[in-house]
Motif scaffolding. Structure first.
Motif, PDB file in Angstrom:
ATOM      1  N   LEU A  91      40.871 -31.230 -15.148  1.00 37.04           N
ATOM      2  CA  LEU A  91      41.106 -29.810 -15.398  1.00 37.04           C
ATOM      3  C   LEU A  91      42.215 -29.230 -14.529  1.00 37.04           C
ATOM      4  CD1 LEU A  91      37.403 -28.568 -15.688  1.00 37.04           C
ATOM      5  CD2 LEU A  91      39.044 -28.891 -17.553  1.00 37.04           C
ATOM      6  N   TYR A  92      42.386 -29.792 -13.335  1.00 37.65           N
ATOM      7  CA  TYR A  92      43.343 -29.200 -12.380  1.00 37.65           C
ATOM      8  C   TYR A  92      44.251 -30.287 -11.802  1.00 37.65           C
ATOM      9  CZ  TYR A  92      39.596 -25.856 -12.894  1.00 37.65           C
ATOM     10  OH  TYR A  92      38.647 -25.026 -13.429  1.00 37.65           O
ATOM     11  N   PRO A  93      45.101 -30.882 -12.639  1.00 34.83           N
ATOM     12  CA  PRO A  93      45.939 -32.002 -12.172  1.00 34.83           C
ATOM     13  C   PRO A  93      46.973 -31.588 -11.131  1.00 34.83           C
ATOM     14  CG  PRO A  93      46.593 -31.304 -14.377  1.00 34.83           C
ATOM     15  CD  PRO A  93      45.329 -30.575 -14.063  1.00 34.83           C
ATOM     16  N   ASP A  94      47.255 -30.295 -11.018  1.00 31.88           N
ATOM     17  CA  ASP A  94      48.250 -29.833 -10.050  1.00 31.88           C
ATOM     18  C   ASP A  94      47.608 -29.249  -8.793  1.00 31.88           C
ATOM     19  OD1 ASP A  94      50.358 -30.476 -11.810  1.00 31.88           O
ATOM     20  OD2 ASP A  94      50.102 -28.580 -12.870  1.00 31.88           O
ATOM     21  N   SER A  95      46.317 -29.411  -8.663  1.00 29.49           N
ATOM     22  CA  SER A  95      45.626 -28.860  -7.499  1.00 29.49           C
ATOM     23  C   SER A  95      46.057 -29.586  -6.223  1.00 29.49           C
ATOM     24  CB  SER A  95      44.112 -28.999  -7.666  1.00 29.49           C
ATOM     25  OG  SER A  95      43.436 -28.728  -6.448  1.00 29.49           O
ATOM     26  N   PRO A  96      46.171 -28.866  -5.117  1.00 26.56           N
ATOM     27  CA  PRO A  96      46.475 -29.540  -3.841  1.00 26.56           C
ATOM     28  C   PRO A  96      45.347 -30.448  -3.375  1.00 26.56           C
ATOM     29  CG  PRO A  96      45.984 -27.207  -3.498  1.00 26.56           C
ATOM     30  CD  PRO A  96      46.105 -27.401  -4.972  1.00 26.56           C
ATOM     31  N   LEU A  97      44.198 -30.366  -4.018  1.00 27.75           N
ATOM     32  CA  LEU A  97      43.067 -31.217  -3.645  1.00 27.75           C
ATOM     33  C   LEU A  97      43.117 -32.594  -4.309  1.00 27.75           C
ATOM     34  CD1 LEU A  97      40.181 -28.587  -3.937  1.00 27.75           C
ATOM     35  CD2 LEU A  97      41.091 -29.552  -1.822  1.00 27.75           C
ATOM     36  N   VAL A  98      44.069 -32.813  -5.211  1.00 20.74           N
ATOM     37  CA  VAL A  98      44.115 -34.069  -5.977  1.00 20.74           C
ATOM     38  C   VAL A  98      44.155 -35.304  -5.076  1.00 20.74           C
ATOM     39  CG1 VAL A  98      45.580 -35.455  -7.515  1.00 20.74           C
ATOM     40  CG2 VAL A  98      44.969 -33.104  -8.129  1.00 20.74           C
ATOM     41  N   PRO A  99      45.011 -35.360  -4.055  1.00 16.68           N
ATOM     42  CA  PRO A  99      45.015 -36.580  -3.214  1.00 16.68           C
ATOM     43  C   PRO A  99      43.664 -36.848  -2.564  1.00 16.68           C
ATOM     44  CG  PRO A  99      46.996 -35.290  -2.820  1.00 16.68           C
ATOM     45  CD  PRO A  99      46.102 -34.440  -3.665  1.00 16.68           C
ATOM     46  N   GLU A 100      43.038 -35.814  -2.064  1.00 14.28           N
ATOM     47  CA  GLU A 100      41.730 -36.011  -1.425  1.00 14.28           C
ATOM     48  C   GLU A 100      40.683 -36.442  -2.444  1.00 14.28           C
ATOM     49  OE1 GLU A 100      38.599 -33.659   1.534  1.00 14.28           O
ATOM     50  OE2 GLU A 100      40.437 -32.671   0.863  1.00 14.28           O
ATOM     51  N   ILE A 101      40.732 -35.866  -3.642  1.00 17.19           N
ATOM     52  CA  ILE A 101      39.776 -36.247  -4.690  1.00 17.19           C
ATOM     53  C   ILE A 101      39.970 -37.712  -5.081  1.00 17.19           C
ATOM     54  CG2 ILE A 101      39.134 -35.864  -7.100  1.00 17.19           C
ATOM     55  CD1 ILE A 101      39.726 -32.876  -6.634  1.00 17.19           C
ATOM     56  N   LEU A 102      41.227 -38.147  -5.228  1.00 24.31           N
ATOM     57  CA  LEU A 102      41.495 -39.553  -5.554  1.00 24.31           C
ATOM     58  C   LEU A 102      40.939 -40.472  -4.465  1.00 24.31           C
ATOM     59  CD1 LEU A 102      45.162 -39.247  -6.878  1.00 24.31           C
ATOM     60  CD2 LEU A 102      43.176 -40.027  -8.205  1.00 24.31           C
ATOM     61  N   TYR A 103      41.111 -40.059  -3.223  1.00 20.29           N
ATOM     62  CA  TYR A 103      40.599 -40.869  -2.112  1.00 20.29           C
ATOM     63  C   TYR A 103      39.085 -40.950  -2.159  1.00 20.29           C
ATOM     64  CZ  TYR A 103      39.617 -42.404   2.650  1.00 20.29           C
ATOM     65  OH  TYR A 103      39.148 -43.084   3.745  1.00 20.29           O
ATOM     66  N   ARG A 104      38.420 -39.798  -2.399  1.00 19.62           N
ATOM     67  CA  ARG A 104      36.955 -39.799  -2.449  1.00 19.62           C
ATOM     68  C   ARG A 104      36.440 -40.616  -3.628  1.00 19.62           C
ATOM     69  NH1 ARG A 104      34.111 -36.431   0.507  1.00 19.62           N
ATOM     70  NH2 ARG A 104      32.624 -38.116   0.186  1.00 19.62           N
ATOM     71  N   LEU A 105      37.129 -40.536  -4.745  1.00 26.79           N
ATOM     72  CA  LEU A 105      36.737 -41.342  -5.904  1.00 26.79           C
ATOM     73  C   LEU A 105      36.871 -42.831  -5.600  1.00 26.79           C
ATOM     74  CD1 LEU A 105      38.252 -39.318  -8.887  1.00 26.79           C
ATOM     75  CD2 LEU A 105      35.870 -40.077  -8.714  1.00 26.79           C
ATOM     76  N   ALA A 106      37.982 -43.215  -4.981  1.00 24.77           N
ATOM     77  CA  ALA A 106      38.196 -44.626  -4.657  1.00 24.77           C
ATOM     78  C   ALA A 106      37.122 -45.130  -3.701  1.00 24.77           C
ATOM     79  CB  ALA A 106      39.588 -44.811  -4.058  1.00 24.77           C
ATOM     80  N   ARG A 107      36.859 -44.365  -2.655  1.00 17.11           N
ATOM     81  CA  ARG A 107      35.852 -44.773  -1.678  1.00 17.11           C
ATOM     82  C   ARG A 107      34.465 -44.874  -2.307  1.00 17.11           C
ATOM     83  NH1 ARG A 107      36.511 -43.899   3.841  1.00 17.11           N
ATOM     84  NH2 ARG A 107      34.408 -44.783   3.931  1.00 17.11           N
ATOM     85  N   THR A 108      34.138 -43.917  -3.157  1.00 16.88           N
ATOM     86  CA  THR A 108      32.806 -43.905  -3.760  1.00 16.88           C
ATOM     87  C   THR A 108      32.648 -45.055  -4.751  1.00 16.88           C
ATOM     88  OG1 THR A 108      32.744 -41.490  -3.512  1.00 16.88           O
ATOM     89  CG2 THR A 108      31.126 -42.483  -4.994  1.00 16.88           C
ATOM     90  N   ARG A 109      33.678 -45.303  -5.545  1.00 18.88           N
ATOM     91  CA  ARG A 109      33.601 -46.421  -6.486  1.00 18.88           C
ATOM     92  C   ARG A 109      33.511 -47.752  -5.738  1.00 18.88           C
ATOM     93  NH1 ARG A 109      31.023 -44.862 -10.586  1.00 18.88           N
ATOM     94  NH2 ARG A 109      32.195 -44.092 -12.368  1.00 18.88           N
ATOM     95  N   ALA A 110      34.218 -47.886  -4.644  1.00 21.34           N
ATOM     96  CA  ALA A 110      34.108 -49.103  -3.831  1.00 21.34           C
ATOM     97  C   ALA A 110      32.699 -49.233  -3.275  1.00 21.34           C
ATOM     98  CB  ALA A 110      35.132 -49.062  -2.703  1.00 21.34           C
ATOM     99  N   LEU A 111      32.120 -48.131  -2.839  1.00 18.62           N
ATOM    100  CA  LEU A 111      30.758 -48.134  -2.310  1.00 18.62           C
ATOM    101  C   LEU A 111      29.755 -48.556  -3.373  1.00 18.62           C
ATOM    102  CD1 LEU A 111      28.982 -47.348   0.200  1.00 18.62           C
ATOM    103  CD2 LEU A 111      28.816 -45.066  -0.804  1.00 18.62           C
ATOM    104  N   GLN A 112      30.027 -48.175  -4.622  1.00 16.25           N
ATOM    105  CA  GLN A 112      29.136 -48.543  -5.728  1.00 16.25           C
ATOM    106  C   GLN A 112      29.366 -49.966  -6.215  1.00 16.25           C
ATOM    107  OE1 GLN A 112      30.262 -44.864  -8.081  1.00 16.25           O
ATOM    108  NE2 GLN A 112      28.089 -44.950  -8.580  1.00 16.25           N
TER     109      GLN A 112
END
Length: 285
Positions: A186-207
């Motif tokens: 929904l918000y591809p231009d959000s300044p939070l995108v890098p942090e969200i990508l990092y959290r997604l990567a870490r969480t998927r690795a954890l799973q």
């Protein structure tokens, strides 16, 4: 035949019209002044109260300021400023008095008494953040973040992020990834995108979803190379590749980190460890 006594008619004195008109004007003016004073009294009381609150805050007498704000709301429940009084009382308790529970009561009372006031969204946001940050009551935080998203509150990208984080802290990793993924969509231009990508990567690795984690890490490092999370992303990417036995790719990522002036002792040890594993793998073959 006797003569009748002659009566001389007397002329009635007329009151000057100007005097009567002036008297009426004075009566009307006095009535209007009294009415204005009667109806304007609450307004004057509120103005005096607000000035006193400003003085109390300047003097750091926060407890008295919060009490006066609640008193103003109770004495003027139908004032257009009633919701603001409760919002300010909650803010004073939350920020200056470190009383999150007392602040919650003020915000909840605002929502109950003034459900259509614009301050309701502000109160809901403060409640959600209090449950999330201060009280660690993640189920209640989740409920309020959902309400804020449905109401179209500001900062939708941040609300999605915090909603995902609340699910993550309940170990509901799958729902956390859904919320983070929706924020990216929904918000591809959000300044939070890098942090969200990092959290997604870490969480998927954890799973244990290494391939997905690697894709998120790569998107982060390639699309946002200058972001602070990109450095952490490269470290995470190297670790995930190494766990998958993709040692050459892991070493390439680590070498790139070293070339980017991240020549730390810990990084050098990691590089040596990966090279040692590669040598052992060659010898085993």
């Amino acid at each position: 035949m006797g003569t009748q006594p002659t009566t001389i008619p007397t002329k009635r004195r007329k009151q000057p019209r100007g005097i009567i008109f002036a008297a009426l004007l004075l009566i009307i003016a006095a009535a209007l002044a009294g009415a204005w004073g009667y109806f304007n009294q609450p307004h004057q009381r509120i103005l005096r109260g607000k000035a006193q609150i400003d003085r109390l805050v300047m003097e750091q007498r926060f407890m008295e300021a919060a009490q006066l704000l609640r008193s103003l709301q109770q004495k003027n429940p139908f004032s257009s400023q009633g919701a603001d009084f409760l919002l300010q009382a909650g803010d004073v308790s939350r920020v200056h008095l470190d009383q999150p529970q007392r602040a919650l009561l003020d915000y909840l009372l605002l929502i109950q008494k003034y459900p259509d006031d614009p301050a309701v969204l502000k109160a809901q946001r403060r409640i959600a953040d209090l449950y999330f940050d201060r009280l660690q009551d993640y189920p209640r935080a989740i409920n309020f973040y959902h309400e804020l998203l449905e109401a179209g509150a500001p900062d939708q990208d941040l609300l999605h992020y915090r909603l995902a984080e609340a699910y993550f802290r309940q170990d509901n990793f799958e729902q956390a990834c859904i919320e983070w993924g929706q924020a990216l969509e929904l918000y591809p231009d959000s300044p939070l995108v890098p942090e969200i990508l990092y959290r997604l990567a870490r969480t998927r690795a954890l799973q244990g979803h290494a391939d997905e984690a690697i894709r998120f890490y790569q998107t982060l490092t390639e699309d946002h190379p200058g972001d602070p999370f990109a450095k952490e992303g490269r470290i995470g990417l190297a670790a995930t590749l190494e766990e998958q036995g993709r040692l050459r790719e892991a070493l390439d990522v680590l070498e790139k980190l070293r070339q980017d002036a991240l020549n730390s002792p810990a990084l050098m040890r990691r590089i040596e460890q990966v090279r040692a594993r590669m040598e052992r793998k060659k010898e085993a073959i």
